[in-house]
Design a protein around this motif. Structure first.
Motif, PDB file in Angstrom:
ATOM      1  N   LYS A  87      36.228  43.840  37.158  1.00 54.17           N
ATOM      2  CA  LYS A  87      37.603  43.419  37.411  1.00 54.17           C
ATOM      3  C   LYS A  87      38.598  44.315  36.688  1.00 54.17           C
ATOM      4  O   LYS A  87      39.652  44.660  37.240  1.00 54.17           O
ATOM      5  N   LYS A 106      41.072  34.160  27.122  1.00 58.34           N
ATOM      6  CA  LYS A 106      40.855  32.941  27.898  1.00 58.34           C
ATOM      7  C   LYS A 106      40.814  31.719  26.981  1.00 58.34           C
ATOM      8  O   LYS A 106      41.411  30.674  27.282  1.00 58.34           O
ATOM      9  N   LEU A 141      44.478  25.886  33.412  1.00 59.52           N
ATOM     10  CA  LEU A 141      45.370  27.002  33.727  1.00 59.52           C
ATOM     11  C   LEU A 141      45.310  28.089  32.664  1.00 59.52           C
ATOM     12  O   LEU A 141      45.255  29.290  32.986  1.00 59.52           O
ATOM     13  N   PHE A 144      41.957  30.125  32.988  1.00 59.17           N
ATOM     14  CA  PHE A 144      41.835  31.024  34.136  1.00 59.17           C
ATOM     15  C   PHE A 144      43.050  31.927  34.319  1.00 59.17           C
ATOM     16  O   PHE A 144      43.082  32.696  35.286  1.00 59.17           O
ATOM     17  N   ALA A 145      44.034  31.858  33.437  1.00 60.87           N
ATOM     18  CA  ALA A 145      45.216  32.715  33.559  1.00 60.87           C
ATOM     19  C   ALA A 145      44.867  34.203  33.465  1.00 60.87           C
ATOM     20  O   ALA A 145      45.385  35.009  34.249  1.00 60.87           O
ATOM     21  N   ASP A 147      42.126  35.669  34.414  1.00 60.00           N
ATOM     22  CA  ASP A 147      41.487  36.023  35.683  1.00 60.00           C
ATOM     23  C   ASP A 147      42.520  36.177  36.794  1.00 60.00           C
ATOM     24  O   ASP A 147      42.436  37.104  37.612  1.00 60.00           O
ATOM     25  N   LEU A 148      43.496  35.277  36.824  1.00 59.92           N
ATOM     26  CA  LEU A 148      44.557  35.385  37.831  1.00 59.92           C
ATOM     27  C   LEU A 148      45.373  36.659  37.639  1.00 59.92           C
ATOM     28  O   LEU A 148      45.750  37.330  38.610  1.00 59.92           O
ATOM     29  N   TYR A 149      45.648  36.991  36.379  1.00 63.66           N
ATOM     30  CA  TYR A 149      46.403  38.214  36.102  1.00 63.66           C
ATOM     31  C   TYR A 149      45.629  39.450  36.558  1.00 63.66           C
ATOM     32  O   TYR A 149      46.195  40.361  37.194  1.00 63.66           O
ATOM     33  N   TYR A 151      43.307  39.573  38.865  1.00 67.06           N
ATOM     34  CA  TYR A 151      43.222  39.577  40.325  1.00 67.06           C
ATOM     35  C   TYR A 151      44.510  40.101  40.951  1.00 67.06           C
ATOM     36  O   TYR A 151      44.481  40.937  41.864  1.00 67.06           O
ATOM     37  N   GLN A 152      45.654  39.617  40.459  1.00 70.20           N
ATOM     38  CA  GLN A 152      46.929  40.067  41.018  1.00 70.20           C
ATOM     39  C   GLN A 152      47.174  41.546  40.729  1.00 70.20           C
ATOM     40  O   GLN A 152      47.658  42.290  41.593  1.00 70.20           O
ATOM     41  N   TYR A 155      44.977  43.532  43.052  1.00 69.11           N
ATOM     42  CA  TYR A 155      45.492  43.482  44.429  1.00 69.11           C
ATOM     43  C   TYR A 155      46.678  44.436  44.608  1.00 69.11           C
ATOM     44  O   TYR A 155      46.738  45.203  45.581  1.00 69.11           O
TER      45      TYR A 155
END
Length: 307
Positions: A87, A106, A141, A144-145, A147-149, A151-152, A155
């Motif tokens: 990632k 995390k 939240l 997993f914040a 991981d979201l960062y 991923y974005q 992308y």
């Protein structure tokens, strides 16, 4: 009388001397002790002053991250480091993050958002179920914040790479057809472009300089980016290098194919616009239009009915 007066003066002088000795000796000793302490601190060995002179990040932040990592490692799988490294490579390694740091972030994020949810619930004065829901939601939240960062970020980086790739291949084609080798052409792309694609070509050239073959460096770039167009380009370059095909002709074909794919993606997105605009049209635009058009008529009907 003179003797009594002289005796009294002597007694007063003696008393003053005793007071001076009483208050002066400890003060002098206290000053000496203070000077001794200051001298000891000044002449303290390096081992004692090294801990005080260390920055805040090393004294507090680093131990906190280590403890958070030990806690987070118990809740993650054995392959967490490999997955997080993939990632991070896809996201371009933002902020020089490592898998260990991500795991510690995390845990720290989960604790921080848990406290924030608790504070918000106490300020709002919610009931116990809502309090528990806010705390659990903040915990999930915060965990997993990161991981979201990632991923974005990956992308956005992939979109940027997809847009820049056709222009980079055109520059490669022009450079190769003008007489440069493939490595020199890649160096021209890394030097004359900006963004993640330039970083990837620079990293590929660095890997080739430390001993990797061109095929291995190209495959590593395709694995890091994880984009279909880059994989297609890398596969064509690897086959051309393996079978001795002229690179200029392969680059020309790849440039035309990738430009066709980019045009097809643009047409696909243009066809999706009417479908995507339906929801805001129904829930945002049409109610306002109905209020403006039908509002006066409804008010007139209500006035006539009341009259």
């Amino acid at each position: 009388m003179v003797l009594v007066f002289a005796f009294g003066v002597i007694l007063v002088l003696v008393a003053i001397g005793l007071v001076a000795l009483t208050f002066g000796a400890p003060q002098e000793g206290g000053v000496k002790r203070s000077l001794a302490v200051l001298q000891a601190m000044t002449n303290a060995p390096e081992e004692l002053t090294r801990e005080v002179d260390r920055p805040f990040s090393e004294r507090v932040v680093a131990p906190l991250q280590q403890r958070a990592y030990r806690v987070g490692r118990r809740f993650t799988g054995a392959d967490t480091a490999a997955r997080l490294q993939r990632k991070l490579d896809s996201a371009g390694n933002p902020g020089d993050l490592t898998p260990d740091r991500v795991v510690s972030l995390k845990v720290i994020g989960a604790i921080a958002f848990l406290v924030i949810g608790l504070v918000v619930a106490l300020v709002l004065g919610t009931s116990l179920p809502v309090l528990a829901l806010l705390m659990i939601g903040g915990l999930v939240l915060g965990f997993f914040a990161p991981d979201l960062y990632l991923y974005q970020t990956a992308y956005n980086r992939a979109e940027h790479l997809t847009r820049e790739l056709p222009d980079a291949i055109d520059l490669l084609t022009i450079s190769v057809e003008s007489g440069l080798g493939f490595d020199a052409a890649c160096q021209q792309v890394a030097r004359n472009t900006d963004g993640p694609l330039s970083d990837e070509f620079s990293r590929m050239l660095s890997e080739m300089q430390i001993g990797q073959s061109r095929s291995q460096a190209l495959r590593s770039m395709a694995e890091r980016t994880n984009i279909d167009d880059v994989r297609t380009f890398v596969g064509a370059m690897v086959q051309a290098d393996a079978f001795g095909i002229p690179i200029g002709s392969v680059l020309r074909v790849q440039s035309s194919e990738i430009r066709v794919k980019r045009r097809q993606r643009a047409e696909t997105r243009a066809q999706q616009v009417p479908v995507k605009i339906t929801v805001p049209l129904i829930f945002c635009i049409l109610p306002c239009l109905f209020a403006v058009v039908m509002g006066p008529a409804i008010l007139a009907i209500m006035d006539n009915g009341l009259a």
